[in-house]
Design an enzyme around this catalytic site. Structure first.
Site, PDB file in Angstrom:
ATOM      1  N   ARG A  38      33.277  31.660  42.665  1.00  0.00           N
ATOM      2  CA  ARG A  38      32.296  31.565  42.594  1.00  0.00           C
ATOM      3  C   ARG A  38      30.677  30.501  42.445  1.00  0.00           C
ATOM      4  O   ARG A  38      29.580  30.649  42.434  1.00  0.00           O
ATOM      5  CB  ARG A  38      32.939  31.012  40.780  1.00  0.00           C
ATOM      6  CG  ARG A  38      33.022  32.490  40.707  1.00  0.00           C
ATOM      7  CD  ARG A  38      33.554  31.903  38.850  1.00  0.00           C
ATOM      8  NE  ARG A  38      33.955  33.204  37.514  1.00  0.00           N
ATOM      9  CZ  ARG A  38      34.696  33.390  37.331  1.00  0.00           C
ATOM     10  NH1 ARG A  38      34.890  32.417  36.070  1.00  0.00           N
ATOM     11  NH2 ARG A  38      34.720  34.461  36.792  1.00  0.00           N
ATOM     12  N   LYS A 201      47.048  47.645  28.946  1.00  0.00           N
ATOM     13  CA  LYS A 201      47.188  48.608  28.392  1.00  0.00           C
ATOM     14  C   LYS A 201      45.811  49.225  27.859  1.00  0.00           C
ATOM     15  O   LYS A 201      44.881  49.123  28.893  1.00  0.00           O
ATOM     16  CB  LYS A 201      47.081  47.475  26.745  1.00  0.00           C
ATOM     17  CG  LYS A 201      48.249  46.537  26.407  1.00  0.00           C
ATOM     18  CD  LYS A 201      48.663  45.992  25.431  1.00  0.00           C
ATOM     19  CE  LYS A 201      47.327  44.712  25.300  1.00  0.00           C
ATOM     20  NZ  LYS A 201      47.413  44.201  24.552  1.00  0.00           N
ATOM     21  N   GLY A 377      35.480  40.302  32.286  1.00  0.00           N
ATOM     22  CA  GLY A 377      35.077  40.421  31.075  1.00  0.00           C
ATOM     23  C   GLY A 377      33.612  41.369  31.542  1.00  0.00           C
ATOM     24  O   GLY A 377      33.770  42.385  30.532  1.00  0.00           O
TER      25      GLY A 377
END
Ligand code: ADP
Ligand code: MG
Length: 397
Positions: A38, A201, A377
């Site tokens: 990063r 999921k 995200g």
């Protein structure tokens, strides 16, 4: 395409340029940085400002200090690593309040081409609340604001969104690269366009599936979520991961794919195990043969091969979510195989999602992909078709 100002559209010479980076790097218990990618991703923007005689004022969050100054979340190790990578001094303002007298003084003393790093923005409660006060204090340090933190672009915080209200603003090279590659895929992809979705999921990925089903030609589904789809098709899935309340949704998605002419590929064989651990009895079975007392933890070889053939037909391929429990060696083969097929592809290959990126890294194929998003995200919200507030807040061209 997005019409945001980039760092090349603003005047840098002699200006104090406040840059929001994503220096949220993993560290071990002793405070050593275990992966500095990063920091490396932020270098093009920082080096551009230095080369163009700007004064670089950097800020970032690190971890979750919850609005308090906590030593273990200090950005000091980042300042040191960054100084090494840039091969020049980085002045670290170790102030619990982030802004204030020390920060003002450090900035006042700066010469062109110098670099200052502020303390962890999440030491301030106002950061996550996007408090005007804090945003204004940050803005007062500088002449212009550059957002280059793609990893937090899906959040509206003081250091990426609030601050843009008070200064002329632009995006840096990292955000530009992220939205150039992923934006093209989402708005104007070369076809066939395919998405490979996996992970644990269905419920984590509903919005991603719903948005992508409108755009892709082919959808490949693996990972834990495949069992909800298999159940929707009437298969017995033993002890595999299941979200019973999502079976109907899976049926609807299968219907939708049919109606739209989207090819939806589900696994035909899976690796099943007695228990959720690496050292347990396991075998590959066809999907109509999943034993009652076993759970599916990976896609099988036949499925890997079929997915591989499909991937090689794609011109644009997006991948989010591992095909199996790749953290366990015995159930990592499906994910590895998809990574290898992606690496072989001559199309545009894009990886989004934190675990997917680390799975690709684990097999050493990161260099072979067109783009691996630095935002877990944020890349998911991008695939969901959402507007990212950290980008939206930036001035238009
Ligand atoms: P990403 O971070 O790339 O978006 P996710 O967080 O959605 O991916 O999913 C990653 C997790 O999914 C991994 O920890 C992996 O172990 C888990 N997973 C994949 N396949 C299965 C499965 N069959 N059963 C249980 N968990 C699974
Ligand atoms: Mg994850």
């Amino acid at each position: 395409m997005l019409n945001k100002k980039t760092i090349e559209d603003i005047k840098i010479d002699g200006k104090k340029v406040l840059v929001r980076c994503d220096f949220n790097v993993p560290m071990d218990d002793a405070g050593n940085i275990t992966d500095d990618r990063r920091i490396q991703s932020a270098l093009p923007t920082i080096e551009y400002i230095i080369k163009n005689n700007g004064k670089v004022i950097l800020m970032s969050h690190l971890g979750r200090p919850k609005g308090e100054a906590k030593k273990e979340f200090s950005l000091e190790p980042v300042a040191k690593r960054l100084a090494n990578l840039l091969n020049r001094e980085v002045i670290f303002v170790d102030n619990d309040n982030v802004t204030g007298e020390d920060a003002n003084k450090a900035v006042d003393d700066m010469e062109k081409g110098e670099v200052v790093l502020l303390q962890n923005t999440r030491f301030r409660k106002g950061e996550k609340k996007n408090a005007k006060e804090f945003a204004k204090e940050l803005a007062e340090l500088a002449d212009v604001f550059v957002n280059d933190a793609f990893g937090t672009a899906h959040r509206a915080h003081a250091s990426n969104v609030g601050v843009a209200e008070f200064l002329p603003s632009a995006i840096g090279y990292l955000i530009k690269k992220e939205i150039d590659v992923m934006g093209k895929a989402m708005s104007n992809p070369e076809r066939p366009f395919m998405a490979i979705l996996g992970g644990a999921k269905v419920s984590d990925k509903i919005d991603v599936i719903e948005n992508l089903i409108e755009k892709v030609d082919t959808l490949l589904i693996g990972g834990g979520m495949m069992f909800t789809f298999l159940k929707a098709k009437g298969y017995e899935i033993g002890n595999s991961l299941i979200e019973d309340d999502k079976v109907n949704l899976a049926k609807e998605l299968i219907d939708k794919a049919n109606k739209k002419g989207v090819e939806l590929l589900l696994p035909t064989d899976v690796v099943v195990a007695k228990e959720f651990k690496n050292d347990t009895e396991y075998k590959t079975v066809s999907i109509d043969n999943i034993p009652k007392d076993m759970m599916g933890l990976d896609i099988g070889k036949k499925t890997s091969d079929a997915f591989g053939d499909e991937i090689l037909k794609g011109k644009t391929i997006i991948w989010n979510g591992p095909m199996g429990v790749f953290e366990m060696e015995n159930f990592a083969k499906g994910t590895e195989s998809v990574a290898k097929s992606m690496a072989k592809s001559e199309g545009t290959t894009i990886i989004g999602g934190g675990d997917s990126a680390s799975a690709v890294d684990k097999v050493g194929l990161s260099d072979k992909m067109t783009h691996i998003s630095t935002g877990g995200g944020a890349s998911l919200e991008f695939f969901e078709g959402k507007v990212l507030p950290g980008i939206d807040a930036i001035d238009n061209k």
